[in-house]
Structures are given as structure tokens and as C-alpha cells.
Design a protein around this motif. Structure first.
Motif, PDB file in Angstrom:
ATOM      1  N   LEU A 159      -5.554  -4.449  -0.561  1.00 62.39           N
ATOM      2  CA  LEU A 159      -5.167  -3.021  -0.580  1.00 62.39           C
ATOM      3  C   LEU A 159      -3.822  -2.689  -0.063  1.00 62.39           C
ATOM      4  O   LEU A 159      -2.905  -1.929  -0.457  1.00 62.39           O
ATOM      5  CB  LEU A 159      -6.051  -2.001  -0.119  1.00 62.39           C
ATOM      6  CG  LEU A 159      -7.390  -1.831  -1.052  1.00 62.39           C
ATOM      7  CD1 LEU A 159      -8.515  -1.080  -0.565  1.00 62.39           C
ATOM      8  CD2 LEU A 159      -6.984  -1.635  -2.741  1.00 62.39           C
ATOM      9  N   GLU A 160      -3.753  -3.149   1.215  1.00 56.92           N
ATOM     10  CA  GLU A 160      -2.579  -2.988   1.988  1.00 56.92           C
ATOM     11  C   GLU A 160      -1.131  -3.739   1.225  1.00 56.92           C
ATOM     12  O   GLU A 160      -0.146  -3.249   1.020  1.00 56.92           O
ATOM     13  CB  GLU A 160      -2.546  -3.783   3.317  1.00 56.92           C
ATOM     14  CG  GLU A 160      -3.153  -2.692   4.092  1.00 56.92           C
ATOM     15  CD  GLU A 160      -3.552  -3.508   5.565  1.00 56.92           C
ATOM     16  OE1 GLU A 160      -3.239  -4.654   5.874  1.00 56.92           O
ATOM     17  OE2 GLU A 160      -4.341  -2.923   6.394  1.00 56.92           O
ATOM     18  N   ALA A 161      -1.344  -4.863   0.788  1.00 54.42           N
ATOM     19  CA  ALA A 161      -0.528  -5.660   0.111  1.00 54.42           C
ATOM     20  C   ALA A 161      -0.313  -5.042  -1.255  1.00 54.42           C
ATOM     21  O   ALA A 161       1.111  -4.882  -1.599  1.00 54.42           O
ATOM     22  CB  ALA A 161      -1.079  -6.946  -0.288  1.00 54.42           C
ATOM     23  N   THR A 162      -1.201  -4.601  -2.010  1.00 55.81           N
ATOM     24  CA  THR A 162      -0.806  -3.711  -3.242  1.00 55.81           C
ATOM     25  C   THR A 162       0.093  -2.672  -2.856  1.00 55.81           C
ATOM     26  O   THR A 162       0.803  -2.263  -3.786  1.00 55.81           O
ATOM     27  CB  THR A 162      -2.314  -3.218  -3.938  1.00 55.81           C
ATOM     28  OG1 THR A 162      -3.181  -4.449  -3.980  1.00 55.81           O
ATOM     29  CG2 THR A 162      -1.989  -2.628  -5.031  1.00 55.81           C
ATOM     30  N   GLU A 163      -0.118  -1.816  -1.926  1.00 56.37           N
ATOM     31  CA  GLU A 163       0.327  -0.597  -1.640  1.00 56.37           C
ATOM     32  C   GLU A 163       1.928  -0.967  -1.597  1.00 56.37           C
ATOM     33  O   GLU A 163       2.872  -0.323  -1.944  1.00 56.37           O
ATOM     34  CB  GLU A 163       0.120   0.254  -0.487  1.00 56.37           C
ATOM     35  CG  GLU A 163       0.732   1.452  -0.093  1.00 56.37           C
ATOM     36  CD  GLU A 163       0.076   2.133   1.019  1.00 56.37           C
ATOM     37  OE1 GLU A 163       0.239   2.321   2.088  1.00 56.37           O
ATOM     38  OE2 GLU A 163      -1.229   2.779   0.546  1.00 56.37           O
ATOM     39  N   GLU A 164       2.355  -2.342  -0.717  1.00 57.68           N
ATOM     40  CA  GLU A 164       3.697  -2.512  -0.519  1.00 57.68           C
ATOM     41  C   GLU A 164       4.377  -3.130  -1.716  1.00 57.68           C
ATOM     42  O   GLU A 164       5.481  -2.719  -2.120  1.00 57.68           O
ATOM     43  CB  GLU A 164       3.706  -3.827   0.485  1.00 57.68           C
ATOM     44  CG  GLU A 164       3.385  -3.424   1.947  1.00 57.68           C
ATOM     45  CD  GLU A 164       4.445  -2.328   2.402  1.00 57.68           C
ATOM     46  OE1 GLU A 164       5.780  -2.357   2.017  1.00 57.68           O
ATOM     47  OE2 GLU A 164       4.107  -1.287   2.841  1.00 57.68           O
ATOM     48  N   VAL A 165       3.515  -3.567  -2.786  1.00 58.62           N
ATOM     49  CA  VAL A 165       4.068  -4.125  -3.907  1.00 58.62           C
ATOM     50  C   VAL A 165       4.419  -2.944  -4.845  1.00 58.62           C
ATOM     51  O   VAL A 165       5.297  -2.787  -5.528  1.00 58.62           O
ATOM     52  CB  VAL A 165       3.110  -5.149  -4.658  1.00 58.62           C
ATOM     53  CG1 VAL A 165       3.326  -5.369  -6.029  1.00 58.62           C
ATOM     54  CG2 VAL A 165       3.003  -6.366  -4.202  1.00 58.62           C
TER      55      VAL A 165
END
Length: 200
Positions: free
Chosen positions: A18-24
Motif C-alpha cells: 500500500l505504501e508503494a502503491t501510494e508512491e506510484v
């Protein structure tokens, strides 16, 4: 000199995804962001992401819920307090307005992205609104029990207060939050609502 082994890769968890998704989403926007982009950012295969979130829609729903839950968590401490209900109501409404305004101003690109995602994520938004109105109900019910508010149905009053203040927390009004008169308008509305809840 002995070679040192690289540090172990952190375990792939739903939270990391979820953290990576937010950055993407911040980089690419909701229209172009893909599960493959998320997997690449994490250094894993997209199949690994799908083991945690079965579809792209499920991933987007989860990241939207995570974003909305941050606001709910900030407000829950005020709602659950044991101070004067009127003070808690005023603080809760102020904290909601400030939280939404901060999100819109601090990262406008991500805020715009989440407005798109929230439009797609019916269950997450419905749950968020139910949580917020539940917190409001608890405050107003405490006030009714203490004789501070004179309302026969705290849940109905909470829904009314939430709807009446929509201009100060509904993302559709975000452009109005920076107007010079927004603060005075908010203060006047809160005063009117508190008087209405307190009047015999």
C-alpha cells in the motif's frame, strides 16, 4: 577481507504494498498507475502483489481505505474523550476541516488522485462516512445524556451535522477551503449548529 552479504529484503506485506502503491499513484496518477508499476517499485513480481490483493480494483480500494482511515483515526481520540461534549464537538469539527484542508494543500496531486479513487471505491467511502457519523453520534449522545444537547435522536442529529458541514470536509469543495472568508464561514456555521443542538 570477507565479503559482506547484502541486507535481507524486508518481507512483502500488505502495508508495504500500500505504501508503494501510494508512491506510484503520486508519480503516475490513477489513470496510468498499474500493478506492474507497484511490483517494480517493490522489486517483486506482479504475481507477488496479487497474492495480497487479488485484483487491481481490490488494491485501489485498499489504498483508498487506508487514506480515509488516517482521518478517522485522528478524530477518534476526540470523539472518545471524556471532556465536555460541546468542546469535543467543536474540536472534532475543527479537526475534520483541518485534516481535509491539510491533505488538499500539502499534496494536491495525491489529493486529486484520491478524489478519483474515492469515486471508484463506493464501499470504502460509505464505511468512512459511517465511521465519522458514528463518532459524531457518540459525542452528541454524550451531550444529550449530560443535558448539554437537547436532541431526541443523537444519530439523526449527527447525520444532520455531518451533512450541514459538508462544505468544509467534502473534497468537492476543496477549492473553497483556501478562500479568505472560509474560516469565518466555518466558525459561524459551528456556532449555529451548537446553538441548535443546545436549544430547548
Amino acid at each position: 577481507m570477507a565479503a559482506t552479504s547484502p541486507p535481507p529484503t524486508p518481507a512483502l506485506t500488505a502495508e508495504r504494498i500500500l505504501e508503494a502503491t501510494e508512491e506510484v499513484l503520486r508519480r503516475h496518477g490513477p489513470a496510468k498507475a498499474t500493478v506492474v508499476d507497484v511490483a517494480r517499485a517493490l522489486g517483486v513480481s506482479h504475481g507477488s502483489v496479487y497474492r495480497h490483493f487479488r485484483t487491481k480494483a481490490a488494491l485501489r480500494e485498499a489504498v483508498t481505505k487506508r487514506w480515509l482511515d488516517r482521518t478517522s483515526e485522528q478524530l477518534s481520540g476526540i470523539a472518545a474523550g471524556d471532556r465536555d461534549p460541546e468542546v469535543r464537538l467543536r474540536e472534532w469539527l475543527r479537526a475534520l476541516f483541518d485534516a481535509k484542508r491539510r491533505k488538499a494543500g500539502a499534496d494536491p496531486e495525491l489529493f486529486a488522485t484520491y478524489m478519483v479513487l474515492a469515486g471508484e471505491s463506493g464501499p470504502a467511502v460509505t464505511e468512512h462516512i459511517a465511521d465519522l457519523t458514528g463518532q459524531l453520534t457518540a459525542i452528541i449522545a454524550d451531550g444529550a445524556g449530560a443535558g448539554v444537547f437537547t436532541v431526541p435522536d443523537p444519530a439523526a442529529a449527527a447525520r444532520t451535522v455531518f451533512q450541514a458541514t459538508g462544505r468544509f470536509h467534502d473534497p468537492g469543495y476543496a477549492r473553497e477551503w483556501v478562500r479568505p472568508e472560509a474560516e469565518d464561514d466555518f466558525g459561524s456555521l459551528v456556532e449555529l449548529l451548537v446553538r441548535g443542538l443546545s436549544s430547548p
